[in-house]
Design a protein around this motif. Structure first.
Motif, short mmCIF file in Angstrom:
data_model
loop_
_atom_site.label_atom_id
_atom_site.label_comp_id
_atom_site.label_asym_id
_atom_site.label_seq_id
_atom_site.Cartn_x
_atom_site.Cartn_y
_atom_site.Cartn_z
N LEU A 127 0.87 -1.18 0.00
CA LEU A 127 0.00 0.00 0.00
C LEU A 127 0.90 1.23 0.00
O LEU A 127 2.08 1.14 0.32
CB LEU A 127 -0.87 0.03 1.26
CG LEU A 127 -1.92 -1.07 1.45
CD1 LEU A 127 -2.51 -0.98 2.84
CD2 LEU A 127 -3.03 -0.96 0.42
N SER A 128 0.30 2.38 -0.34
CA SER A 128 1.09 3.61 -0.26
C SER A 128 1.15 4.05 1.20
O SER A 128 0.31 3.61 2.02
CB SER A 128 0.45 4.69 -1.12
OG SER A 128 -0.80 5.03 -0.56
N LEU A 129 2.11 4.92 1.48
CA LEU A 129 2.29 5.40 2.85
C LEU A 129 1.03 6.13 3.34
O LEU A 129 0.58 5.93 4.47
CB LEU A 129 3.49 6.35 2.88
CG LEU A 129 4.27 6.43 4.18
CD1 LEU A 129 4.87 5.11 4.56
CD2 LEU A 129 5.36 7.49 4.05
N GLY A 130 0.48 6.94 2.44
CA GLY A 130 -0.74 7.68 2.77
C GLY A 130 -1.91 6.76 3.08
O GLY A 130 -2.69 7.00 4.01
N SER A 131 -2.00 5.70 2.30
CA SER A 131 -3.08 4.74 2.49
C SER A 131 -2.96 4.03 3.84
O SER A 131 -3.97 3.81 4.52
CB SER A 131 -3.03 3.72 1.34
OG SER A 131 -3.99 2.76 1.52
N VAL A 132 -1.72 3.72 4.22
CA VAL A 132 -1.48 3.07 5.52
C VAL A 132 -1.93 4.00 6.64
O VAL A 132 -2.66 3.60 7.56
CB VAL A 132 0.01 2.69 5.69
CG1 VAL A 132 0.31 2.25 7.11
CG2 VAL A 132 0.39 1.59 4.72
N LYS A 133 -1.51 5.27 6.54
CA LYS A 133 -1.85 6.23 7.59
C LYS A 133 -3.36 6.42 7.68
O LYS A 133 -3.92 6.48 8.78
CB LYS A 133 -1.15 7.57 7.31
CG LYS A 133 0.33 7.53 7.64
CD LYS A 133 1.00 8.84 7.34
CE LYS A 133 2.49 8.75 7.61
NZ LYS A 133 3.21 9.93 7.16
#
Lengths: 182, 141
Positions: free
Chosen positions: A152-158
């Motif tokens: 996943l992208s970092l933004g999606s994880v956050k």
């Protein structure tokens, strides 16, 4: 035997090496699987499968990240695969849908304490949100590690972690109100 | 970022969950199963000779490659056959076609198909009949 020695021995096909790794990480893997899959029986099966996978795939571990990170990544992916498979089987009618806890059960849970309320709320979270939250807060992995583990992208994880926490808070607030009511 | 009390509670519970132990003997029982299965796998591994593909997509790709290779080979073989057949038919329909290329042999087809310039003109003169016949014979020989 240290973890590195155990990894080396495991790579050579020595089961004693796997035993050391199992002793070191079994608790975390078991608890992560339990929270992901929702039942201790499933967690036991998952623990077995995951360590067999470790034994078969340890040659792919290049030592770029900590062994625990690699192991938790494998655990999360294994649990997500199981949940996905279970969803398909439920959809096709080969497996019964997981029982949705009714209001009486959740009221009972109030008396069991905060941990059981959180555990029940966790079960209602979508699989990815649950995986992100557990990897972050239970296994204390970095956002980057979670992103690479779950692709996943970092933004999606956050955002997944944020949503999961918001949902848990919402459940706790509701339960808090019902406690006050009681 | 400041955490609220509820968030702190959730995190605390989650951290506690990570260290919750199952009933006595559970891990030992699981390890026994792992050991058994790992040993049986190690033994089974000795008899497995070939396990090339791990994903259905690769099976399809491999099948396509195999089909393309077979098709190319088949096409090459049939093209060779066609060429050989064409050469054979050409040689059967016109057997003298190759003769004129041979420098050591007389050009017989030219003499057989176009006799007007040599033998027929010579036969016109009756007085010279004998010599003409001889000349014609010489030419024909």
């Amino acid at each position: 035997m240290t973890e590195l020695e155990a990894i080396d021995r495991c790579r050579q096909g020595d089961i004693a090496g796997l035993h050391v790794l199992y002793e070191l990480h079994r608790m975390k893997v078991y608890n992560l699987s339990w929270r992901m899959l929702g039942s201790p029986q499933d967690a036991e099966d998952a623990l077995q499968e995951i360590f067999l996978k470790v034994f078969g795939r340890i040659k792919n571990y290049r030592g770029e990240s900590a062994f625990s990170t690699w192991l938790y990544r494998m655990t999360t992916n294994h649990c997500l695969d199981l949940l996905r498979r279970r969803k398909i089987l439920t959809f096709l009618g080969f497996e019964n849908a997981p029982e949705v806890q009714d209001k009486k059960d959740s009221e009972k849970a109030v008396n069991l304490g905060l941990s059981s309320v959180v555990a029940q709320a966790l079960e209602r979270l979508p699989a990815k949100q649950k995986a992100c939250l557990l990897m972050r807060e239970m296994e204390e992995l970095s956002y980057e590690d979670i992103a690479s583990a779950l692709q996943l992208s970092l933004g999606s994880v956050k955002s997944n972690i944020h949503r999961a926490k918001a949902q848990l808070k919402e459940v706790l607030e509701k339960e808090g109100l019902s406690r006050e009511d009681a | 970022m400041k955490r609220t009390k509820k968030e702190r509670d959730i995190i605390k519970v989650l951290r506690q969950m990570a260290d919750m132990a199952p009933g006595a003997g559970v891990f030992e029982r699981i390890w026994y199963k792992i050991e058994e299965r790992a040993a049986s796998r190690a033994n089974a591994g000795r008899h497995i000779v070939w396990r090339p593909w791990g994903h259905p997509v690769r099976w399809v790709v491999a099948a396509c490659l195999c089909l393309a290779l077979t098709g190319t080979l088949y096409h090459a073989v049939s093209a060779d056959d066609n060429q050989a057949l064409a050469e054979y038919l050409l040689s059967v329909s016109n057997p003298t076609a190759g003769v004129e290329h041979d420098l050591g042999v007389l050009k017989l087809p030219v003499l057989l198909t176009d006799p007007s310039t040599s033998a027929s003109n010579l036969l016109k003169d009756a007085d010279d009949e004998h010599s003409n016949v001889l000349a014609g014979d010489e030419i024909l020989l």
